[in-house]
Design a protein around this motif. Structure first.
Motif, short mmCIF file in Angstrom:
data_model
loop_
_atom_site.label_atom_id
_atom_site.label_comp_id
_atom_site.label_asym_id
_atom_site.label_seq_id
_atom_site.Cartn_x
_atom_site.Cartn_y
_atom_site.Cartn_z
N HIS A 1 116.05 15.84 56.71
CA HIS A 1 115.01 15.23 55.88
C HIS A 1 114.06 16.28 55.33
CE1 HIS A 1 115.86 11.57 58.61
NE2 HIS A 1 116.53 11.43 57.48
N TRP A 2 113.67 17.23 56.20
CA TRP A 2 112.80 18.31 55.75
C TRP A 2 113.49 19.16 54.69
CZ3 TRP A 2 107.85 18.54 56.15
CH2 TRP A 2 107.19 17.94 57.22
N SER B 1 113.48 17.20 51.39
CA SER B 1 112.16 17.13 50.75
C SER B 1 111.73 18.48 50.20
CB SER B 1 111.12 16.60 51.74
OG SER B 1 110.98 17.48 52.83
N LEU B 2 111.99 19.55 50.95
CA LEU B 2 111.66 20.89 50.46
C LEU B 2 112.48 21.24 49.22
CD1 LEU B 2 111.32 22.82 53.84
CD2 LEU B 2 109.51 22.48 52.16
N SER B 3 113.76 20.83 49.20
CA SER B 3 114.61 21.12 48.05
C SER B 3 114.13 20.36 46.81
CB SER B 3 116.07 20.74 48.36
OG SER B 3 116.56 21.48 49.45
N ALA C 1 111.07 19.27 46.26
CA ALA C 1 109.78 19.85 45.84
C ALA C 1 109.99 21.17 45.12
CB ALA C 1 108.89 20.05 47.06
N ILE D 1 104.78 23.56 46.73
CA ILE D 1 106.06 23.11 47.28
C ILE D 1 105.86 22.45 48.64
CG2 ILE D 1 108.27 23.93 48.21
CD1 ILE D 1 108.29 26.04 45.99
N LEU D 2 105.08 23.07 49.50
CA LEU D 2 104.84 22.52 50.83
C LEU D 2 104.08 21.19 50.75
CD1 LEU D 2 103.86 25.77 52.79
CD2 LEU D 2 106.07 24.61 52.73
N SER E 1 106.43 18.46 49.37
CA SER E 1 107.48 18.12 50.35
C SER E 1 106.93 17.16 51.41
CB SER E 1 108.03 19.38 51.00
OG SER E 1 107.05 20.03 51.78
N LEU F 1 106.84 13.74 49.85
CA LEU F 1 108.16 13.13 49.67
C LEU F 1 108.83 12.76 50.98
CD1 LEU F 1 109.65 15.45 46.89
CD2 LEU F 1 108.64 13.20 46.59
N LEU F 2 108.44 13.41 52.07
CA LEU F 2 109.14 13.25 53.34
C LEU F 2 109.21 11.80 53.84
CD1 LEU F 2 110.54 14.70 55.72
CD2 LEU F 2 108.29 14.86 56.80
N ASN G 1 108.40 10.33 44.08
CA ASN G 1 108.57 11.35 43.04
C ASN G 1 107.61 11.12 41.89
OD1 ASN G 1 110.90 13.43 43.30
ND2 ASN G 1 111.74 11.56 44.21
#
Length: 456
Positions: free
Chosen positions: A295-296, A299-301, A303, A327-328, A331, A334-335, A353
């Motif tokens: 999941h992380w 979400s990072l991808s 972001a 980005i952080l 993310s 979105l997580l 989003n």
């Protein structure tokens, strides 16, 4: 004769912010302290504090600026001691007074050095003279270092942060005033003298290292706190540190945007803190799901992709640290939409989003508009950018470990140390009381009979 008071685009924007906060906090105070016998004294001190802030922002002379700076500290002291019989309030005010006197002394010394170097006390003329230079003399570097120390003290950076944490002993409007307004004065000081700081690599480096360490530690300590107001206080230390990091890196527009957003958020958070229990219960009823590594990663991808598209099609990001922060942040937004695997996940992800795109648009619009008001950005160096980026990544990783893997031995020991605030405030308190001892006022004993006792 040069103007003693001046209205610039920067201080005009800050004055609007101050007046907005003044109206909100004044109305809240008038209602919250309705039953207090000493309400007139509180309102007088509150009015004096706001007047001193406005006077300082308008000042165009070093002596007037310093006088307003001192007046803010003394009027704020009256608010911190609104309940003078509370021992913790006395200790917080005592520590704040020592920190304020040190800052005022350093600021006076910095201003004397600037006057000796440039032969003018007019701030506008002083900034114009500095802006024409490409290097600073030793006197200029020392003055810049002193201004950095003043900003670190005013923004309650570690280890001299304890007074800010204990301010929760004062009425809620004082916390809102301090965390949303007064605490920002260190950043305002450095933004005002940004041309001087941009020419002093030693001063900017000192600010970067001290503020980065304070940001990381304060943000981690905040995650271990249960009390809502104490968490907000530690959040302020971390946010002020981040703002100072942005100034050290030369991102003055981003720092001004951060200052405005933080002021509005903290005023709302403290004045609305009474509903924190309801929010906590609602979060418990929501039955949060622990995210997995996939999941992380997702979400990072997402972001990173969103920031990459923005970089290519809208506005290029010229530094790594600001892009990494976005980005952080995105993310984390979105997580939650990715964590729950049910039939409504596509809808939640679409909404998340959309919120991320909206927040990014607001950020870019604010930054674009403020670039005409804030001092011109002046990036420090690639090494400094990488240092800040590594610190942000470390903070992110450690925060995840503390939240999801606190049962591990090493992480548990770190949690205990952070929960004690790294024992930094205890050390600072001992040093403070050794340098400037004080005797707490005796607590007032209530000798009046209660209604039950009267009946008996």
């Amino acid at each position: 004769m040069q103007e003693l008071l001046v209205l610039t685009p920067l201080n005009s924007l800050l004055l609007i912010l101050v007046m907005l906060l003044a109206v909100v906090i004044w109305r809240y105070s008038a209602t919250a302290l309705h039953a207090e016998a000493d309400k007139p004294r509180f309102m007088r001190a509150l009015a004096t504090t706001f007047s001193a802030v406005i006077f300082t922002l308008l000042s165009n002379h070093l002596l007037l600026f310093w006088f307003g700076w001192v007046l803010i500290s003394f009027s704020l002291q009256q608010l911190l001691l609104f309940y003078p019989q509370r021992p913790r309030a006395q200790l917080a005010a005592h520590k704040k007074a020592l920190s304020a006197r040190c800052g005022e002394l350093l600021l006076a010394l910095a201003f004397m050095l600037l006057y000796a170097e440039y032969d003018t006390a007019n701030i506008t003329a002083l900034i114009q003279l500095i802006a024409t230079q490409t290097t600073l003399s030793l006197t200029g570097h020392i003055a810049a270092m002193l201004l950095v120390l003043v900003a670190l003290l005013k923004c309650a950076q570690l280890p001299l942060h304890g007074w800010l944490i204990h301010v929760v002993e004062a009425p809620t409007p004082v916390s809102a005033l301090l965390h949303a307004g007064i605490i920002n004065l260190g950043g305002i000081l450095l933004l005002t003298f940004a041309p001087l700081l941009s020419l002093s690599m030693p001063a900017a480096s000192l600010l970067l290292v001290a503020a980065t360490l304070s940001t990381v530690l304060a943000a981690l300590i905040m995650t271990t706190r249960i009390s809502i107001k104490v968490r907000l206080a530690w959040s302020t230390v971390a946010q002020m540190g981040l703002m100072l990091v942005e100034i050290a890196l030369g991102f003055y527009t981003l720092a001004l945007l951060h200052l405005l957003a933080h002021s509005c958020y903290k005023a709302y958070a403290f004045l609305h803190s009474g509903n924190a229990v309801n929010h906590y219960l609602a979060a418990q009823l929501a039955q949060p799901v622990i995210p997995h590594l996939r999941h992380w990663f997702a979400s990072l991808s997402l972001a990173a992709g969103l920031i990459g598209i923005t970089h290519l099609l809208v506005i290029p990001f010229v530094n790594l640290s600001s892009a990494l922060l976005l980005i952080l942040a995105i993310s984390v937004l979105l997580l939650p939409a990715l964590t729950r695997t049910d039939s409504r996940r596509p809808v939640r992800l679409l909404i998340a989003n959309g919120c991320a795109i909206l927040l990014l648009a607001i950020y870019l619009a604010g930054k674009t508009l403020l670039q005409y008001i804030a001092p011109a950005d002046n990036a420090l160096s690639m090494v400094a950018d990488l240092f800040a980026s590594l610190a942000f990544l470390s903070l992110f990783a450690l925060a995840l470990l503390l939240r999801y893997h606190a049962q591990r031995s090493a992480v548990n020991r770190l949690f205990i140390w952070l929960n004690a605030g790294g024992y930094l405030d205890e050390w600072a308190t001992r040093v403070t009381l050794k340098l400037w001892p004080f005797t707490p006022l005796p607590t007032k004993k209530n000798t009046e009979l209660t209604p039950v006792e009267t009946v008996k």
